[in-house]
Design an enzyme around this catalytic site. Structure first.
Site, mmCIF file in Angstrom:
data_model
loop_
_atom_site.group_PDB
_atom_site.id
_atom_site.type_symbol
_atom_site.label_atom_id
_atom_site.label_comp_id
_atom_site.label_asym_id
_atom_site.label_seq_id
_atom_site.Cartn_x
_atom_site.Cartn_y
_atom_site.Cartn_z
ATOM 1 N N SER A 8 -10.040 -0.675 6.970
ATOM 2 C CA SER A 8 -9.471 -0.512 5.633
ATOM 3 C C SER A 8 -8.759 -1.726 5.063
ATOM 4 C CB SER A 8 -8.512 0.671 5.597
ATOM 5 O OG SER A 8 -9.242 1.854 5.488
ATOM 6 N N SER A 50 -9.831 1.857 2.815
ATOM 7 C CA SER A 50 -8.973 2.680 1.991
ATOM 8 C C SER A 50 -7.925 1.889 1.221
ATOM 9 C CB SER A 50 -8.251 3.726 2.857
ATOM 10 O OG SER A 50 -7.404 3.077 3.793
ATOM 11 N N LYS A 78 0.847 -1.193 0.000
ATOM 12 C CA LYS A 78 0.000 0.000 0.000
ATOM 13 C C LYS A 78 0.884 1.245 0.000
ATOM 14 C CE LYS A 78 -3.888 2.041 2.610
ATOM 15 N NZ LYS A 78 -4.795 1.872 3.760
HETATM 16 N N1 GLN Z 1 -13.237 4.001 6.242
HETATM 17 C C1 GLN Z 1 -12.683 4.410 7.516
HETATM 18 C C2 GLN Z 1 -12.296 5.859 7.460
HETATM 19 O O1 GLN Z 1 -12.488 6.469 6.455
HETATM 20 C C3 GLN Z 1 -11.527 3.529 7.872
HETATM 21 C C4 GLN Z 1 -10.273 3.892 7.187
HETATM 22 C C5 GLN Z 1 -9.123 3.031 7.566
HETATM 23 O O2 GLN Z 1 -9.272 1.973 8.168
HETATM 24 N N2 GLN Z 1 -7.936 3.515 7.248
HETATM 25 O O3 GLN Z 1 -11.798 6.403 8.406
#
Ligand code: GLN
Length: 498
Positions: free
Chosen positions: A184, A160, A85
């Site tokens: 995410s 994400s 990532k």
């Molecule tokens: N979707 C969640 C957010 O926008 C989790 C994001 C993540 O786990 N990095 O904060």
């Protein structure tokens, strides 16, 4: 090489790839080239990668082949290609965190997990796309481009870590790393029909992970199988003098209990994880998974109640923005990354840097966090959220006093269409079932649990006790063997692109 051989290679797991490399049935150069070709052939449609490092991957593969030929390939992942990532610092390789702010950042050092993977012999194919600074659930908030779901290119891969999930589902690499602050890793794994593991908070070093919310962030693997998740976790777990929040605890052999089966496993299915917010197709799939577990020796207890769990989402949306507003303060245009110049004053340049460098969602979170941490509102929001966080932790401890794992859906829906969700609050609801594990710092995994509307994958989530990834992996592995979705999703997903 025949097409048949190619598709055989593309579907390999880490475990099987390792075996073939050691047996001399395959070379790392062939393996690496096959995946690079696949990326070249499919990434115009999927957009999983921000950066592909083909030359260095092939050079590393040649080195791996030399070790294999000498019988010196003791490192467990020697010659196996993976993706990272783009939130993980990679020395000499552009690292953007999906943000214009870091458009031209070439890190001078490696994240600890990146260094560990190199020591373990793995080969990096490149950096995968993500929502900006890991804020989002669809990978539509990347400053560069959205990533598509390989199962249906009109849909999102989740987020994400959408690039990392899509890359595995599209067979562009064997495995990838992502990061999980509120879901995410698990939510995109669910949307893309792959395995995604968030380890216990502190199990894996966060050094060199570009910070979003430091008390919640964890790095973890995306793989095709639970066995591979155990192998990859093994390579990245363990104490790190560079991260003081990393547990000093010894790292067990995560594969040792994989085959212990379900017999006598005490599984809790707390009511609050089975709410009205779930789509019917997801609910039916999850029910079928629970029946399968029960029919094969697991003891499913549906009575536990965790009344504070519904507060996990609002607690997260106070704590995560608070921490992000502190963490992102470093992006001032002076120290690194993008910097606007030539304004009337230093302050004007700083303002212009953030105005241009950050996207809408990041600005929204920074504003929210600055508000919840402000002197007048700190007690009402941040402090209150911390107290509820303690309640949620205690409720998990109570359930784990009598159960080995918790089972729950990963996400309330299957992958939605690109552009379908525009309201930020609706987007936040995607993580309603994944956030509680982050709030409590617990390990959790999403495994393919069947199919919902339009044949899209549905993930089944297991949550484990603190530092007990072994039992978590045992439960997930047993389910995976029973359900045998493992090979089906990658084949079907691949067909869509071919
Ligand atoms: N979707 C969640 C957010 O926008 C989790 C994001 C993540 O786990 N990095 O904060």
């Amino acid at each position: 090489m025949t097409t048949q051989t190619n598709s055989d290679i593309l579907a390999l797991t880490l475990a099987e790839g390792r075996r073939r490399l050691l047996d001399g049935e395959l070379t790392s150069v062939t393996l690496t080239r096959t995946f690079l070709d696949r990326i070249a052939a499919t990434d115009e449609q999927v957009h999983a990668f921000v950066t592909v490092t083909a030359d260095s991957a092939l050079a590393q593969a040649a080195e791996a082949d030399a070790l294999l030929a000498r019988g010196d390939a003791t490192a467990p992942l020697t010659g196996l290609p993976i993706g990272l990532k783009d939130v993980l610092m990679t020395r000499g390789v552009r690292t953007t965190a999906g943000s214009r702010m870091l458009d031209n950042l070439i890190p001078p050092y490696d994240a600890t997990v990146v260094a560990k993977l190199r020591e373990a012999g793995a080969i990096s194919l490149g950096k995968t796309n993500m929502d900006e600074f890991a804020m989002g659930s669809s990978t539509e908030h990347s400053a560069w481009f959205p990533t598509a779901n390989p199962w249906d290119l009109d849909r999102v891969p989740g987020g994400s870590s959408g690039g990392s999930a899509a890359a595995v589902a599209a067979q562009q690499c064997i495995a990838t790393l992502g990061s999980d602050t509120g879901g995410s890793i698990r939510q995109p794994a669910s949307f893309c029909g792959v395995v995604g593991l968030k380890p216990t908070y502190g199990r894996v070093s966060r050094y060199g992970l570009i910070a979003f919310a430091s008390s919640l962030d964890q790095i973890g693997p995306f793989t095709r199988t639970v066995e591979d998740a155990a192998l990859l976790l093994q390579a990245i777990a363990g104490p790190d003098p560079l991260d003081s929040t990393c547990y000093d605890a010894p790292v067990p052999d995560f594969s040792a209990q994989l085959d212990r089966g379900l017999e006598g496993l005490r599984v809790a299915a707390p009511r609050e994880f089975f709410t009205d917010g779930m789509d019917d197709d997801v609910a039916e799939t999850i029910e079928a998974a629970l029946e399968l577990l029960a029919a094969n020796g697991a003891v499913i207890d549906r009575t536990p109640s965790m009344p504070s769990v519904p507060m996990a989402l609002p607690v997260y949306y106070v704590l995560a923005p608070s921490e992000c507003s502190a963490n992102l303060a470093r992006f001032d245009g002076v120290k690194y990354g993008y910097g606007a110049r030539g304004g009337e004053s230093m302050w004007a340049d700083m303002e212009a840097t953030r105005q241009h460098g950050f996207g809408r969602e990041v600005k929204r979170r920074v504003l929210l966090g600055a508000y919840t941490l402000s002197a007048g509102y700190y007690d009402a929001y941040y402090l209150q959220a911390q107290k509820v966080r303690t309640l949620i932790r205690r409720e998990f401890d109570r359930v784990f006093a009598e159960h080995d794992v918790i089972v729950a859906p990963t996400a309330p829906t299957v992958a939605f269409r690109q552009g379908e969700i525009t309201d930020p609050y609706q987007m936040y609801l995607n993580d309603i079932y994944t956030i509680p594990a982050n709030i409590a710092g617990l390990p959790a995994i999403s495994v393919p649990g069947g199919f919902g509307a339009d044949g899209m994958p549905v993930g089944l989530q297991f949550v484990g006790q603190r530092l007990d990834e072994s039992t978590l992996l045992r439960a997930a592995n047993a389910y995976e063997r029973l359900a045998a979705w493992t090979t089906i999703p990658t084949r079907r997903a691949a067909n869509i692109i071919d």
